[in-house]
Design an enzyme around this catalytic site. Structure first.
Site, short mmCIF file in Angstrom:
data_model
loop_
_atom_site.label_atom_id
_atom_site.label_comp_id
_atom_site.label_asym_id
_atom_site.label_seq_id
_atom_site.Cartn_x
_atom_site.Cartn_y
_atom_site.Cartn_z
N ASP A 60 40.62 48.92 42.45
CA ASP A 60 40.15 48.15 41.29
C ASP A 60 39.63 49.15 40.27
O ASP A 60 38.52 49.66 40.39
CB ASP A 60 39.02 47.20 41.69
CG ASP A 60 39.51 46.09 42.61
OD1 ASP A 60 40.31 45.26 42.14
OD2 ASP A 60 39.08 46.04 43.77
N ARG A 68 36.36 52.34 40.22
CA ARG A 68 36.06 53.03 41.49
C ARG A 68 36.09 54.55 41.35
O ARG A 68 35.33 55.25 42.01
CB ARG A 68 37.06 52.60 42.56
CG ARG A 68 37.22 51.10 42.74
CD ARG A 68 35.91 50.37 42.98
NE ARG A 68 36.17 48.98 43.32
CZ ARG A 68 35.26 48.03 43.26
NH1 ARG A 68 34.03 48.31 42.85
NH2 ARG A 68 35.56 46.79 43.60
N HIS A 164 41.48 36.05 38.55
CA HIS A 164 41.49 35.52 39.90
C HIS A 164 41.96 34.06 39.80
O HIS A 164 41.19 33.20 39.36
CB HIS A 164 40.12 35.56 40.54
CG HIS A 164 39.49 36.93 40.53
ND1 HIS A 164 38.88 37.47 39.43
CD2 HIS A 164 39.40 37.87 41.51
CE1 HIS A 164 38.42 38.67 39.72
NE2 HIS A 164 38.72 38.95 40.96
N HIS A 176 31.31 36.77 45.98
CA HIS A 176 30.95 37.84 46.92
C HIS A 176 29.74 37.42 47.76
O HIS A 176 29.60 37.86 48.90
CB HIS A 176 30.58 39.12 46.16
CG HIS A 176 31.73 39.72 45.43
ND1 HIS A 176 32.08 39.33 44.16
CD2 HIS A 176 32.60 40.70 45.77
CE1 HIS A 176 33.13 40.04 43.76
NE2 HIS A 176 33.46 40.87 44.72
N ASP A 252 41.97 37.14 47.73
CA ASP A 252 40.84 38.02 47.45
C ASP A 252 40.32 38.51 48.81
O ASP A 252 40.79 38.07 49.87
CB ASP A 252 39.78 37.27 46.65
CG ASP A 252 38.96 38.18 45.74
OD1 ASP A 252 38.92 39.41 46.02
OD2 ASP A 252 38.37 37.69 44.77
#
Length: 355
Positions: A60, A68, A164, A176, A252
């Protein structure tokens, strides 16, 4: 098929064994896997050499809070910074967003990474997980950015992944950490959140990542576990109200809290694959062994992933010598996303979570 996570900067013997499994499609890398450009290129190569078939190396690398790889890479602005520019000069904003996509994808390809999960097509409507990762609140504006971002990634030899699906931006909760329920009817979602996805698909997007959000007026399960959302709406015939998508569908990350609505690791994998997902993301290392065991005996759609492998990387020497990179960096330096109204940091910023 599974995309797995690995623990550190080098593969362990156990992880090399995981890559031998016929259901392993590749690895998603995080900040925990990054030390330098050279190291991440070596890790990417090691992943490929450890497996008996082609592996996807993914990340990502959106920009802003969700980037990242940082040292040695362009500091990419968050996508929401383009909205203010769009309101002043739409043509210039769209052109620069395409360059953002090209630069991000070019740097990843130079590092041996096949796929950055981008672009985010959620609407900027206050969701804790999305925040400034979204281009704008207006579906038509996000749709315009979707078209150019897909084109920019393709120019750099990278497949585009819309996320998404069918839209995570219109609920508050961060999947999350929490379950997320969107109570709107399909007609409202179709008129707003699905507009950018339809544009991205029409522009030739190669993959879609499904959200863990539940839309109870459409289906009782989270979208990624819902045959109605995936086979009926995403892949459905446009003459019957579907989007006609023919590419790869990712779940996901099943380590996210909202994925627990359907049970443990095996139940999560089964639910996603039964609903029509091609690939399930298992990014938390502690889940990988159980996930590989859970998928044993299932038919595998290995050919679907071949089109997602990266193409035509310049390599770092060529990219560093390319005047276009320096020009785009200078132009992106002026793109600034507004401060998040909530002040909440998404779970997507955690190096153990997928965005």
């Amino acid at each position: 098929m599974l995309l797995i996570g690995v623990a550190g900067h080098e593969l362990t013997a156990r992880e090399r064994g995981w890559l031998q499994h016929p259901a392993c499609a590749g690895v998603t890398l995080f900040a925990r896997n990054f030390a330098s450009r050279a190291q991440v290129a070596e890790l990417s190569q090691a992943i490929r050499e450890a497996a008996p078939r082609p592996q996807l190396v993914c990340v990502d690398q959106e920009g802003g809070r969700v980037q990242r790889f940082r040292e040695g890479y362009t500091k990419l602005p968050a996508l929401h910074g383009f909205e203010a520019l769009y309101l002043r000069d739409a043509e210039a904003a769209l052109a620069l967003a395409r360059e953002h996509a090209w630069l991000m994808a070019s740097e990843m390809r130079a590092s041996g990474v096949d796929l950055s999960f981008a672009p985010v097509l959620d609407l900027a409507r206050g969701n804790r997980a999305i925040g400034d990762r979204a281009f704008a609140a207006d579906p038509a504006v996000v749709a315009a950015f979707a078209r150019v971002y897909v084109a920019g990634m393709h120019e750099a030899g990278m497949a585009a992944t819309l996320k998404h699906f069918p839209g995570h931006g219109s609920v508050l909760e961060d999947t999350h950490h929490d379950a997320a329920i969107d109570p709107r009817p399909l007609e409202a979602i179709r008129a707003h959140d699905l507009v950018p996805f339809a544009a991205g698909i029409a522009a030739g997007a190669d993959a879609v990542m499904a959200a863990h959000v539940t839309y109870p007026q459409v289906a009782p399960e989270p979208a990624g576990c819902s045959r109605r959302w995936i086979d009926g709406i995403l892949r459905g015939d446009p003459s019957e109200g579907g989007l006609g998508f023919r590419g790869v569908v990712f779940s996901d990350d099943i380590g996210m809290a909202a994925a627990g609505a359907v049970g443990g690791t095996k139940a999560r994998i089964d639910a996603h694959l039964d609903a029509g997902c091609d690939v399930v993301l298992v990014s938390h290392v502690e889940q990988v062994q159980d996930a590989l065991a859970a998928i044993d005996g299932r038919p595998l759609n290995t050919m679907a992933l071949v089109g997602l492998l990266g193409r035509g990387a310049l390599g770092w020497d060529a990219l560093l010598a390319d005047d276009r990179r320096a020009d785009v960096q200078a132009r992106l330096d002026g793109v600034r996303a507004p401060e998040l109204a909530t002040g909440v940091l998404s779970g997507a910023t955690h190096m153990g979570d997928v965005a």
